[in-house]
Scaffold this motif. Structure first.
Motif, PDB file in Angstrom:
ATOM      1  N   PHE A 297      24.470 -10.323   4.380  1.00 63.62           N
ATOM      2  CA  PHE A 297      23.896 -11.138   3.311  1.00 63.62           C
ATOM      3  C   PHE A 297      22.785 -10.368   2.592  1.00 63.62           C
ATOM      4  N   SER A 298      21.913  -9.749   3.351  1.00 62.44           N
ATOM      5  CA  SER A 298      20.793  -9.033   2.766  1.00 62.44           C
ATOM      6  C   SER A 298      21.268  -7.842   1.943  1.00 62.44           C
ATOM      7  N   LYS A 299      22.285  -7.150   2.433  1.00 60.29           N
ATOM      8  CA  LYS A 299      22.831  -6.017   1.702  1.00 60.29           C
ATOM      9  C   LYS A 299      23.342  -6.460   0.345  1.00 60.29           C
ATOM     10  N   TRP A 300      24.016  -7.615   0.322  1.00 59.17           N
ATOM     11  CA  TRP A 300      24.521  -8.146  -0.933  1.00 59.17           C
ATOM     12  C   TRP A 300      23.379  -8.591  -1.847  1.00 59.17           C
ATOM     13  N   MET A 301      22.427  -9.329  -1.283  1.00 58.89           N
ATOM     14  CA  MET A 301      21.378  -9.917  -2.109  1.00 58.89           C
ATOM     15  C   MET A 301      20.503  -8.853  -2.753  1.00 58.89           C
TER      16      MET A 301
ATOM     17  N   VAL B  40      31.761  -7.507   2.743  1.00 56.47           N
ATOM     18  CA  VAL B  40      30.907  -8.579   3.240  1.00 56.47           C
ATOM     19  C   VAL B  40      31.719  -9.653   3.939  1.00 56.47           C
ATOM     20  N   GLN B  41      32.849 -10.026   3.370  1.00 61.79           N
ATOM     21  CA  GLN B  41      33.600 -11.149   3.905  1.00 61.79           C
ATOM     22  C   GLN B  41      34.634 -10.734   4.939  1.00 61.79           C
ATOM     23  N   THR B  42      34.618  -9.468   5.344  1.00 62.51           N
ATOM     24  CA  THR B  42      35.604  -9.023   6.323  1.00 62.51           C
ATOM     25  C   THR B  42      34.987  -8.772   7.698  1.00 62.51           C
ATOM     26  N   THR B  43      33.660  -8.965   7.811  1.00 64.69           N
ATOM     27  CA  THR B  43      33.015  -8.694   9.095  1.00 64.69           C
ATOM     28  C   THR B  43      33.504  -9.648  10.177  1.00 64.69           C
ATOM     29  N   LYS B  44      33.689  -9.136  11.374  1.00 65.56           N
ATOM     30  CA  LYS B  44      34.115  -9.956  12.506  1.00 65.56           C
ATOM     31  C   LYS B  44      32.985 -10.147  13.516  1.00 65.56           C
ATOM     32  N   HIS B  45      31.800  -9.634  13.164  1.00 68.51           N
ATOM     33  CA  HIS B  45      30.683  -9.701  14.095  1.00 68.51           C
ATOM     34  C   HIS B  45      29.629 -10.636  13.531  1.00 68.51           C
ATOM     35  N   ASP B  46      29.494 -11.815  14.143  1.00 77.71           N
ATOM     36  CA  ASP B  46      28.569 -12.813  13.627  1.00 77.71           C
ATOM     37  C   ASP B  46      27.117 -12.335  13.657  1.00 77.71           C
ATOM     38  N   GLU B  47      26.783 -11.474  14.614  1.00 81.38           N
ATOM     39  CA  GLU B  47      25.409 -11.013  14.700  1.00 81.38           C
ATOM     40  C   GLU B  47      25.042 -10.086  13.538  1.00 81.38           C
TER      41      GLU B  47
ATOM     42  N   THR C 293      14.163  -5.834   4.651  1.00 78.71           N
ATOM     43  CA  THR C 293      13.514  -5.819   5.959  1.00 78.71           C
ATOM     44  C   THR C 293      13.147  -7.223   6.410  1.00 78.71           C
ATOM     45  N   MET C 294      12.635  -8.045   5.501  1.00 78.68           N
ATOM     46  CA  MET C 294      12.292  -9.422   5.858  1.00 78.68           C
ATOM     47  C   MET C 294      13.524 -10.214   6.266  1.00 78.68           C
ATOM     48  N   MET C 295      14.620 -10.005   5.564  1.00 78.55           N
ATOM     49  CA  MET C 295      15.819 -10.785   5.826  1.00 78.55           C
ATOM     50  C   MET C 295      16.526 -10.365   7.104  1.00 78.55           C
ATOM     51  N   THR C 296      16.312  -9.142   7.548  1.00 84.29           N
ATOM     52  CA  THR C 296      17.038  -8.634   8.723  1.00 84.29           C
ATOM     53  C   THR C 296      16.133  -8.407   9.933  1.00 84.29           C
ATOM     54  N   ALA C 297      14.854  -8.750   9.813  1.00 85.74           N
ATOM     55  CA  ALA C 297      13.894  -8.478  10.894  1.00 85.74           C
ATOM     56  C   ALA C 297      14.273  -9.210  12.177  1.00 85.74           C
ATOM     57  N   GLU C 298      14.038  -8.564  13.302  1.00 84.60           N
ATOM     58  CA  GLU C 298      14.299  -9.145  14.611  1.00 84.60           C
ATOM     59  C   GLU C 298      13.075  -8.984  15.509  1.00 84.60           C
TER      60      GLU C 298
ATOM     61  N   SER D 104       0.826  -1.208   0.000  1.00 81.37           N
ATOM     62  CA  SER D 104       0.000   0.000   0.000  1.00 81.37           C
ATOM     63  C   SER D 104       0.862   1.261   0.000  1.00 81.37           C
ATOM     64  N   GLN D 105       1.959   1.240   0.763  1.00 83.49           N
ATOM     65  CA  GLN D 105       2.853   2.398   0.840  1.00 83.49           C
ATOM     66  C   GLN D 105       3.863   2.430  -0.303  1.00 83.49           C
ATOM     67  N   ASN D 106       3.809   1.431  -1.181  1.00 80.18           N
ATOM     68  CA  ASN D 106       4.714   1.337  -2.326  1.00 80.18           C
ATOM     69  C   ASN D 106       6.184   1.378  -1.910  1.00 80.18           C
ATOM     70  N   VAL D 107       6.500   0.639  -0.859  1.00 78.96           N
ATOM     71  CA  VAL D 107       7.891   0.531  -0.425  1.00 78.96           C
ATOM     72  C   VAL D 107       8.676  -0.224  -1.502  1.00 78.96           C
ATOM     73  N   PRO D 108       9.832   0.266  -1.917  1.00 77.45           N
ATOM     74  CA  PRO D 108      10.609  -0.422  -2.963  1.00 77.45           C
ATOM     75  C   PRO D 108      10.878  -1.881  -2.605  1.00 77.45           C
ATOM     76  N   TRP D 109      10.894  -2.719  -3.633  1.00 77.37           N
ATOM     77  CA  TRP D 109      11.026  -4.157  -3.415  1.00 77.37           C
ATOM     78  C   TRP D 109      12.312  -4.511  -2.689  1.00 77.37           C
ATOM     79  N   ASN D 110      13.411  -3.877  -3.015  1.00 80.92           N
ATOM     80  CA  ASN D 110      14.665  -4.223  -2.349  1.00 80.92           C
ATOM     81  C   ASN D 110      14.603  -3.911  -0.853  1.00 80.92           C
ATOM     82  N   LYS D 111      13.874  -2.859  -0.483  1.00 79.79           N
ATOM     83  CA  LYS D 111      13.736  -2.536   0.943  1.00 79.79           C
ATOM     84  C   LYS D 111      12.793  -3.522   1.639  1.00 79.79           C
TER      85      LYS D 111
END
Length: 693
Positions: A377-381, A364-371, A209-214, A198-205
């Motif tokens: 991943f989502s940023k890349w995808m 992406v492959q240099t992060t030291k924080h597992d959380e 959001t789904m991939m990073t939701a907590e 309804s709010q026409n949020v861009p598909w990538n966003k």
């Protein structure tokens, strides 16, 4: 309308390009003697609209043309689709048409003729709003003399309530959205997605959001995507890759892919980005108060209440949380020499071609924080630089309105050059990026193409022969389109008014505090209150009773929605498919016509069957349509003559007036004892009604 009336007026007549090789192009001359090769798109409000070869449409004041061309503009028949909404849109649509026509020309094929106004308005309503137009909506369009009416209709439908409903139906099938999963209700997930559309949020966003939701499902509907496969990281990743990237890698869970470059280790390296993500709710914040909750449960004397409380606890514990450690390991039966069974897997992204240098891979492959792995991943995808993300959703949206993807199946884009028209597929992906993943604007471009507005191809498609899109394909309505069209025949545009809004009500009723800070007495009170509220969301006899079901839908909508409760006729709740249970019960019209059971992604069926024929001939839907209080019957009955009554019914069902022989036959039938209800039965059971022409 956006125009370029100064500089382009001076420049356009200086750039003639190639000599016209098509009779629709002619040389236009302005009052200063400058010339322009263009097609005539129409004249309106004292302005002439000319389209040059790159697709751009210029709006020029009629008095700026030479006297001879002023006269030509008043007498020529407009070419193509009439006047576009804006020149840039026309250019974007024309570029798609050029690629389609190049593919057709290479194969020695011709595009279909342009669809009539009657064909167009019914098709665009079904494709963008998910239902047929009412008699009044069809007449308003057909009788509109404006040359810009098609572009205006597209814009109006894209901004309608029906657009949200129809696109939700598509994504609900794709994402396996069900009311009940993991023994909990996923209403908040559904409401969240409807709000995004309804709010026409861009598909990538939306996807990011789904991939990073907590957090808890009850508090954050976006967590529903990961929680749909709670505890099944590998299965969820497989679906993620096929759904959003068109990468069919399911067999790589167990062994190297036999037909693609994927290896089992690569699959696990991708899955490791979710190795620190917990979806069971047994750790972290959601599990902090578990010990206290269990004590409260043990203190409950009533066994039924105790079981209900356990179900309540399960619902509240359904959450997505990130821990500080990636714990994904290779399986015990891993058999390749590059690692050992049980080895901890380091996250690593798959690459296509020479993509390693693109921005999507930076850091992406240099992060030291597992959380932070999931976010990386989502940023890349979802990055515009990802070679598959934009292409996959562009191909899906193309199929959504044309009936066939440029590359089939839409879940397998491992080789884009195997598409029916590779240049077209790559261009659509670039368009999606250019439009910043705005699905509404992307569909706006597609629907404004000549390709979309051509007659549908009705002949059977040959096996193993690529469809090159001389027009959309003739296709049966989806289950949701058919149901929503039936409801529109009965209640008209009011079908769009009811919104369930079950998520907020469900969350308010079911939520309890799991933080561990509440005392046992407070927890017990919370549990007892929530258990009492659970009854309105339960099953049993009340579930199947139409009156109780209507009341429950009203309650779940909140008090502000009580005046918008859907009507119930013959046991049918006449709300949009998007507002009914997801999915409906097995014997409902929707399920009989192929609505997915939401267990497998993209599993809705448009295949015909004998039960469907019986449903059309003898089911509740056709009886409701033919009742005296049905809008289609009331509207026809209000007409003065039998001829006008028949015309009203044809416009309601087919968005066209009857042909002479149809009119004569129907009027004769009414004169010999046939009722209007009988005639609605006949029209409802025609192939023309159930197909998107």
């Amino acid at each position: 309308m956006k125009t370029r009336l100064c500089l382009p007026l001076a420049c356009a007549f200086l750039v003639t390009g190639l000599q016209a090789d098509n009779e629709v192009y002619r040389t236009w001359t302005d009052s200063q003697g400058r010339k322009l090769e263009a097609t005539f798109r129409g004249i309106e409000n004292g302005n002439v609209f000319l389209q040059v070869r790159n697709g751009y449409v210029y709006r020029l004041s009629l008095d700026k043309l030479s006297a001879a061309d002023q006269q030509a503009a008043k007498t020529l028949k407009p070419e193509g689709l009439g006047i576009p909404a804006d020149p840039n849109l026309a250019q974007a649509a024309a570029q798609i048409d050029m690629l389609v026509e190049a593919g057709l020309k290479k194969a020695g094929q011709q595009p279909n003729p342009l669809a009539s106004d009657e064909q167009f308005i019914r098709r665009v309503f079904l494709d963008l709003a998910g239902r047929i137009p009412t008699r009044e909506e069809a007449l308003e369009f057909i009788n509109d003399p404006s040359l810009s009416k098609r572009a205006k209709a597209i814009d109006r439908l894209l901004n309608s309530e029906g657009y949200t409903s129809h696109l939700f139906n598509y994504f609900a099938d794709m994402l396996r959205m069900a009311d009940v999963a993991q023994k909990a209700r996923f209403y908040t997930y559904q409401d969240w997605l409807k709000e995004q559309i309804s709010q026409n949020v861009p598909w990538n966003k939306v996807v990011h959001t789904m991939m990073t939701a907590e957090g808890k499902l009850l508090e954050n509907g976006a967590t529903g995507y990961l929680l749909r496969d709670a505890g099944m990281r590998l299965d969820n990743l497989s679906l993620t890759l096929s759904t959003f990237l068109g990468a069919n890698v399911s067999c790589a869970q167990c062994h190297d892919h036999p037909f693609a470059d994927w290896t089992q280790r690569q699959f696990y390296e991708m899955a490791a980005f979710f190795g620190a993500t917990e979806t069971y709710g047994a750790k972290g914040n959601a599990g902090a108060g578990m010990q206290g909750i269990r004590k409260v449960l043990a203190s409950l004397d009533n066994k039924k209440l105790q079981q209900q409380a356990k179900n309540l606890l399960r619902v509240n514990a359904l959450a997505v949380e990130d821990t500080s450690e990636n714990d994904l390991k290779l399986p015990d039966d891993y058999k390749y020499s590059d690692a050992k069974p049980g080895d901890l897997v380091t996250p690593k992204l798959i690459t296509w071609g020479d993509d390693k240098a693109k921005k999507a891979y930076q850091g992406v492959q240099t992060t030291k924080h597992d959380e932070q792995l999931r976010a990386q991943f989502s940023k890349w995808m979802t990055s515009p630089d990802n070679p598959r993300f934009a292409m996959t959703i562009a191909n899906r949206m193309w199929k959504h309105i044309f009936g066939v993807g440029v590359k089939e199946p839409v879940t397998d884009l491992d080789d884009p050059n195997a598409a029916a028209n590779p240049p077209l597929l790559h261009h659509l992906a670039n368009e999606m990026v250019r439009l910043k993943f705005d699905l509404k604007q992307f569909l706006r471009v597609l629907c404004n193409t000549d390709t979309y507005q051509r007659e549908a191809t009705s002949h059977e498609l040959a096996d193993n022969t690529p469809y090159l899109f001389p027009g959309p394909i003739l296709r049966r309505m989806t289950a949701e389109q058919a149901w929503d069209s039936c409801a529109a025949l009965v209640v008209g545009t009011d079908v769009d008014k009811f919104k369930g809004h079950r998520g907020a009500t469900y969350a308010k009723a079911m939520s309890i505090d799991l933080s561990g800070g509440a005392s046992p007495d407070v927890l017990k009170e919370q549990i007892e209150t929530a258990v009492a509220s659970m009854r309105q969301f339960g099953g049993g006899k009340a579930e199947g009773n139409p009156k109780n079901r209507k009341k429950r839908m009203m309650n779940q909508g909140g008090e502000e929605d009580l005046t918008l409760a859907p009507p119930v006729r013959n046991g049918l709740v006449l709300a949009r498919a998007s507002e009914l249970p997801q999915p409906e019960k097995d014997q409902h019209f929707l399920r009989m016509f192929g609505q997915s059971d939401r267990q497998i992604a993209d599993s809705e069926s448009e295949e015909g069957s004998i039960p469907q024929v019986l449903m059309l001939m003898n089911g509740e839907a056709q009886r409701v349509i033919g009742q005296n209080d049905s809008l289609v019957i009331k509207t026809a009955a209000a007409q003065a003559t039998p001829e006008q009554q028949v015309e009203s019914l044809y416009l309601s069902f087919f968005s066209r007036k009857p042909r002479a022989n149809e009119l004569a036959t129907a009027v004769a039938g009414l004169g010999s004892g046939m009722t209007m209800r009988d005639l609605t039965w006949v029209l409802f059971n025609t192939r023309e009604f159930i197909f998107v022409e």
